[in-house]
Design a protein around this motif. Structure first.
Motif, short mmCIF file in Angstrom:
data_model
loop_
_atom_site.label_atom_id
_atom_site.label_comp_id
_atom_site.label_asym_id
_atom_site.label_seq_id
_atom_site.Cartn_x
_atom_site.Cartn_y
_atom_site.Cartn_z
N LEU A 1 -8.34 9.65 3.72
CA LEU A 1 -9.34 8.76 3.13
C LEU A 1 -8.77 7.37 2.87
O LEU A 1 -9.47 6.37 2.98
N LEU A 2 -7.48 7.33 2.53
CA LEU A 2 -6.83 6.03 2.35
C LEU A 2 -6.80 5.28 3.68
O LEU A 2 -7.03 4.07 3.74
N LEU B 1 0.84 -1.20 0.00
CA LEU B 1 0.00 0.00 0.00
C LEU B 1 0.87 1.25 0.00
O LEU B 1 0.60 2.21 -0.72
N ARG B 2 1.95 1.23 0.80
CA ARG B 2 2.87 2.37 0.83
C ARG B 2 3.52 2.56 -0.53
O ARG B 2 3.64 3.68 -1.02
N CYS B 3 3.96 1.45 -1.13
CA CYS B 3 4.58 1.54 -2.46
C CYS B 3 3.62 2.17 -3.46
O CYS B 3 3.99 3.05 -4.24
N PHE B 4 2.37 1.70 -3.43
CA PHE B 4 1.36 2.19 -4.37
C PHE B 4 1.10 3.69 -4.16
O PHE B 4 1.07 4.46 -5.12
N SER B 5 0.92 4.09 -2.90
CA SER B 5 0.62 5.50 -2.64
C SER B 5 1.81 6.40 -2.93
O SER B 5 1.64 7.56 -3.33
N ASP C 1 1.56 7.01 -6.59
CA ASP C 1 0.31 7.64 -7.04
C ASP C 1 0.46 9.16 -6.96
O ASP C 1 -0.13 9.82 -6.11
N VAL C 2 1.24 9.71 -7.88
CA VAL C 2 1.56 11.14 -7.83
C VAL C 2 0.34 12.02 -8.10
O VAL C 2 0.27 13.15 -7.63
N SER C 3 -0.62 11.51 -8.86
CA SER C 3 -1.83 12.29 -9.14
C SER C 3 -2.83 12.19 -8.00
O SER C 3 -3.81 12.93 -7.96
N MET C 4 -2.61 11.24 -7.08
CA MET C 4 -3.47 11.05 -5.90
C MET C 4 -4.94 10.88 -6.27
O MET C 4 -5.82 11.54 -5.73
#
Length: 275
Positions: A145-146, A12-16, A19-22
């Motif tokens: 929210l995450l 999850l940390r890697c993904f976030s 996720d530069v556009s969030m």
């Protein structure tokens, strides 16, 4: 298992991070960065080469990762959700590891409860957060929210069904209830059945494909629009503020790091047990 839980939050940390556009989804160009973020742990222990060692050129690397992205983006939407990445990563790791495990040390996480000092400050924060994705407040709200979503993701599958959504609403409502912007569920609904039916209908409106589950990006899109509609419509703190009980669900999540694995065998063992 505890190892699966740690692996889930690590991914999850890697993904976030990537996720530069969030917006809760990763496009092909960002997937290139996601692979490097996720590869840091196996590279540390010699289970994966550096990109410069694996590919003769940047073009070759991007082409290879583009092809991999397409295998994960099975619906060919041009973007993948955390659910998509989680499912692929777990299968990928499972196929690679051979030995047994020790857990990683927990590091400081990014997920924390939004806690302004007043109702007015809370509204100003939400206005700024929903007015532009480039605002720092937007980033804070994204991670809030995450956190809410992962608190409700009891199965740690990256998706939430209607029952999980019922819990998710109460978790996400903690902050506005604290400042009197939302009533308690008991004040809003006469019975549990009425509450569940109402939230089930809301869930169906978010679950656009009717698959019976929603991913984080689907919840994120709905929540951002819902919040924006509230604050631009002149929301008022008209309900009794509710005190927040500090419990484990409100504590910032610690996302695992891998500095405590003492050897390649330890790391391989952890991955095997996690998958």
């Amino acid at each position: 298992s505890p190892e699966y839980q740690k692996m889930y939050y690590h991914l999850l940390r890697c993904f976030s991070d990537a996720d530069v556009s969030m917006n809760g989804r990763i496009r092909k160009d960002d997937f290139d960065a996601l692979v490097d973020v996720a590869a840091a742990a196996p590279r540390k222990f010699g289970f994966a080469p550096q990109a410069s060692e694996q590919y003769v050129s940047v073009e070759e690397r991007k082409e290879a990762r583009s092809s991999l992205f397409k295998t994960i983006d099975i619906e060919s939407t041009g973007a993948i959700s955390f659910q998509d990445f989680l499912a692929w990563a777990m299968e990928h790791i499972k196929s690679k590891v051979l030995r047994g495990a020790t857990p990683w040390k927990a590091g400081v996480g990014k997920l924390s409860l939004i806690q302004p000092s007043s109702a007015e400050e809370f509204v100003e924060f939400l206005k700024a957060a929903t007015s532009s994705a480039s605002n720092p407040q937007h980033k804070d709200l994204y991670f809030h929210l995450l956190r809410c979503f992962t608190d409700a993701d009891a199965t740690m599958s990256g998706v939430i069904d209607a029952d999980g959504f019922d819990q998710l609403i109460d978790i996400a409502a903690i902050a506005p209830r604290k400042y009197g912007f939302a009533p308690s569920a008991e004040a809003m609904f006469k019975t549990d059945a009425e509450r569940k039916n109402s939230r089930s209908e809301l869930f169906k409106s978010i679950d656009k494909d009717g698959g019976g589950t929603i991913s984080f990006d689907e919840f994120l899109n709905w929540a951002m629009e819902h919040i924006k509609g509230k604050v631009t419509g002149g929301v008022k703190a008209e309900y009794q503020p509710m005190a927040i009980k500090e419990d484990s669900s409100l504590v910032a999540k610690n996302l695992p790091i891998y500095d405590d694995a003492s050897s390649p065998a330890d790391f391989a063992a952890f991955c095997k047990k996690a998958t």
